[in-house]
Design a protein around this motif. Structure first.
Motif, PDB file in Angstrom:
ATOM      1  N   VAL A  25       1.696  -2.425   4.130  1.00 53.03           N
ATOM      2  CA  VAL A  25       3.035  -2.696   4.673  1.00 53.03           C
ATOM      3  C   VAL A  25       3.008  -3.110   6.139  1.00 53.03           C
ATOM      4  O   VAL A  25       4.057  -3.341   6.740  1.00 53.03           O
ATOM      5  N   GLY A  26       1.817  -3.212   6.723  1.00 48.30           N
ATOM      6  CA  GLY A  26       1.723  -3.504   8.153  1.00 48.30           C
ATOM      7  C   GLY A  26       2.382  -4.805   8.552  1.00 48.30           C
ATOM      8  O   GLY A  26       3.051  -4.884   9.580  1.00 48.30           O
ATOM      9  N   THR A  27       2.223  -5.868   7.739  1.00 48.22           N
ATOM     10  CA  THR A  27       2.833  -7.154   8.086  1.00 48.22           C
ATOM     11  C   THR A  27       4.351  -7.081   8.018  1.00 48.22           C
ATOM     12  O   THR A  27       5.048  -7.688   8.837  1.00 48.22           O
ATOM     13  N   THR A 169       8.854  -7.150  -2.036  1.00 50.56           N
ATOM     14  CA  THR A 169       8.070  -7.322  -3.253  1.00 50.56           C
ATOM     15  C   THR A 169       6.569  -7.368  -2.952  1.00 50.56           C
ATOM     16  O   THR A 169       5.760  -6.726  -3.639  1.00 50.56           O
ATOM     17  N   ALA A 170       6.186  -8.112  -1.911  1.00 47.61           N
ATOM     18  CA  ALA A 170       4.775  -8.206  -1.547  1.00 47.61           C
ATOM     19  C   ALA A 170       4.225  -6.853  -1.110  1.00 47.61           C
ATOM     20  O   ALA A 170       3.093  -6.486  -1.451  1.00 47.61           O
ATOM     21  N   THR A 229       7.908 -15.224   7.358  1.00 50.32           N
ATOM     22  CA  THR A 229       7.287 -16.137   6.391  1.00 50.32           C
ATOM     23  C   THR A 229       5.784 -15.958   6.330  1.00 50.32           C
ATOM     24  O   THR A 229       5.199 -15.805   5.249  1.00 50.32           O
ATOM     25  N   SER A 230       5.130 -15.969   7.480  1.00 49.70           N
ATOM     26  CA  SER A 230       3.675 -15.797   7.502  1.00 49.70           C
ATOM     27  C   SER A 230       3.282 -14.378   7.112  1.00 49.70           C
ATOM     28  O   SER A 230       2.235 -14.162   6.481  1.00 49.70           O
ATOM     29  N   GLY A 231       4.117 -13.391   7.451  1.00 47.64           N
ATOM     30  CA  GLY A 231       3.845 -12.005   7.070  1.00 47.64           C
ATOM     31  C   GLY A 231       3.844 -11.830   5.561  1.00 47.64           C
ATOM     32  O   GLY A 231       2.952 -11.191   4.990  1.00 47.64           O
ATOM     33  N   PHE A 232       4.856 -12.410   4.898  1.00 48.72           N
ATOM     34  CA  PHE A 232       4.903 -12.336   3.434  1.00 48.72           C
ATOM     35  C   PHE A 232       3.705 -13.038   2.811  1.00 48.72           C
ATOM     36  O   PHE A 232       3.069 -12.522   1.894  1.00 48.72           O
ATOM     37  N   SER A 233       3.383 -14.222   3.307  1.00 51.33           N
ATOM     38  CA  SER A 233       2.290 -15.011   2.738  1.00 51.33           C
ATOM     39  C   SER A 233       0.960 -14.278   2.868  1.00 51.33           C
ATOM     40  O   SER A 233       0.146 -14.265   1.929  1.00 51.33           O
ATOM     41  N   ALA A 234       0.725 -13.657   4.022  1.00 55.51           N
ATOM     42  CA  ALA A 234      -0.507 -12.905   4.228  1.00 55.51           C
ATOM     43  C   ALA A 234      -0.573 -11.703   3.293  1.00 55.51           C
ATOM     44  O   ALA A 234      -1.616 -11.429   2.677  1.00 55.51           O
ATOM     45  N   GLN A 235       0.537 -10.992   3.168  1.00 57.44           N
ATOM     46  CA  GLN A 235       0.552  -9.807   2.314  1.00 57.44           C
ATOM     47  C   GLN A 235       0.323 -10.172   0.860  1.00 57.44           C
ATOM     48  O   GLN A 235      -0.441  -9.518   0.136  1.00 57.44           O
ATOM     49  N   GLY A 260      -8.324 -11.016   6.443  1.00 60.04           N
ATOM     50  CA  GLY A 260      -8.656 -12.380   6.065  1.00 60.04           C
ATOM     51  C   GLY A 260      -7.417 -13.224   5.825  1.00 60.04           C
ATOM     52  O   GLY A 260      -7.360 -14.398   6.212  1.00 60.04           O
ATOM     53  N   ALA A 261      -6.405 -12.624   5.200  1.00 59.09           N
ATOM     54  CA  ALA A 261      -5.172 -13.346   4.907  1.00 59.09           C
ATOM     55  C   ALA A 261      -4.411 -13.697   6.190  1.00 59.09           C
ATOM     56  O   ALA A 261      -3.920 -14.822   6.346  1.00 59.09           O
ATOM     57  N   ILE A 262      -4.295 -12.736   7.101  1.00 58.92           N
ATOM     58  CA  ILE A 262      -3.615 -12.992   8.378  1.00 58.92           C
ATOM     59  C   ILE A 262      -4.348 -14.074   9.164  1.00 58.92           C
ATOM     60  O   ILE A 262      -3.734 -14.986   9.721  1.00 58.92           O
TER      61      ILE A 262
END
Length: 306
Positions: A25-27, A169-170, A229-235, A260-262
């Motif tokens: 949940v960090g992002t 959701t993520a 937007t980027s937070g959801f995508s990374a998660q 890696g995702a971030i």
């Protein structure tokens, strides 16, 4: 002896909550979509579900590495890993709890003179290299269509609602994976039934509530500037990478996946990563299995000498 094993398993589950919950949940917390208390509640619910509905393959893989060990030795393995993770959490450093457990298992195996299943260990270590890269690719693959979708939403209220629900959701998905992968490591070693699974899930939730805030900020705010937007995508990218590992019964690190995702999303957007924070995280990926392995080797050696 059984009570000692359960006690150390609870300690390890608490340590996972203190450190690994940040990767779930960090992002969302760092980007301001979820408040800390709501994030902890989300973790508690979906980790519980993940512990019961997933993770059997991961549990079997980890318990296979402990084959031939007495319950006391397994308790020392969990204690060594938990100490390592707790010290890292004190410094706000997101390390890999999976790495800490695998390192401790190898250290204890060597101390007892048992054969180490190096092919399985090698496969696990290889995924620790692959999963961050895969998570980065999946995160960028999520970001591109998601950004396109958001650009088509013209109503501000609908835009905000969409971002919040998808971020929720993520985070729920990642929390489920936390129960199905990281907590499954402990469940496999504790060899517990439904009651033990529930106890460990509760201990993880308490760890998230009492000790995880600093690590959350490192993941969700310090490593890179994350918007909704980027937070959801990374998660989502990280969660997908962990799910693939779950399907193959491989214990991977959600921490490595989210970093890696971030990194992947940030590089794609042309944003700068905090190199100091990234170096600290990468250093922790090396020291976590090493420190827990050395500690487990010492403790098991000392115990066997009595």
């Amino acid at each position: 002896m059984l009570m000692m094993l359960i006690a150390t398993a609870v300690f390890m589950a608490w340590a996972i909550g203190a450190n690994d919950s940040a990767k779930a949940v960090g992002t969302a917390v760092g980007s301001g979509i979820l408040g800390f208390k709501r994030a902890v509640l989300l973790i508690g619910v979906f980790v519980f579900i993940g512990a019961f509905l997933g993770g059997s393959g991961v549990s079997n893989t980890v318990s296979g590495l402990a084959r031939g060990m007495e319950p006391v030795t397994i308790g020392l393995v969990l204690f060594s890993a938990a100490i390592t993770v707790t010290l890292a959490s004190l410094w706000g450093n997101p390390i890999s709890t999976t790495q800490a457990i695998i390192g401790a298992l190898v250290g204890a195996t060597l101390a007892e003179g048992l054969p180490v299943d190096w092919p399985v260990v090698g496969k696990i270590v290889l995924t620790w290299i692959i999963s961050p890269a895969l998570a980065g690719v999946l995160a960028v693959g999520t970001y591109i269509p998601y950004k396109h979708l958001l650009n088509r939403i013209k109503h501000l209220g609908l835009l905000e609602l969409t971002q919040k629900w998808l971020a929720f959701t993520a985070s729920a998905y990642a929390s489920f994976n936390l129960g199905a992968n990281e907590l499954a490591n402990v469940i496999g070693l504790a060899d517990g039934g439904s009651g033990v699974k529930g106890l460990l899930a509760i201990a993880l939730g308490i760890g998230a509530l009492t000790f995880s805030y600093e690590v959350m900020m490192t993941v969700g705010r310090d490593l890179a500037p994350l918007g909704p937007t980027s937070g959801f995508s990374a998660q989502m990218g990280a969660a997908l990478a962990v799910t693939l590992a779950n399907l193959f019964g491989i214990p991977v690190s959600s921490g490595q996946a989210i970093v890696g995702a971030i990194s992947g999303v940030s590089l794609y957007k042309g944003e700068k990563l905090n190199k100091k924070a990234l170096k600290g995280i990468l250093r922790g990926w090396v020291t976590a299995p090493t420190a827990s392995g050395v500690l487990a080797f010492i403790l098991v050696s000392l115990f066997s000498s009595f």
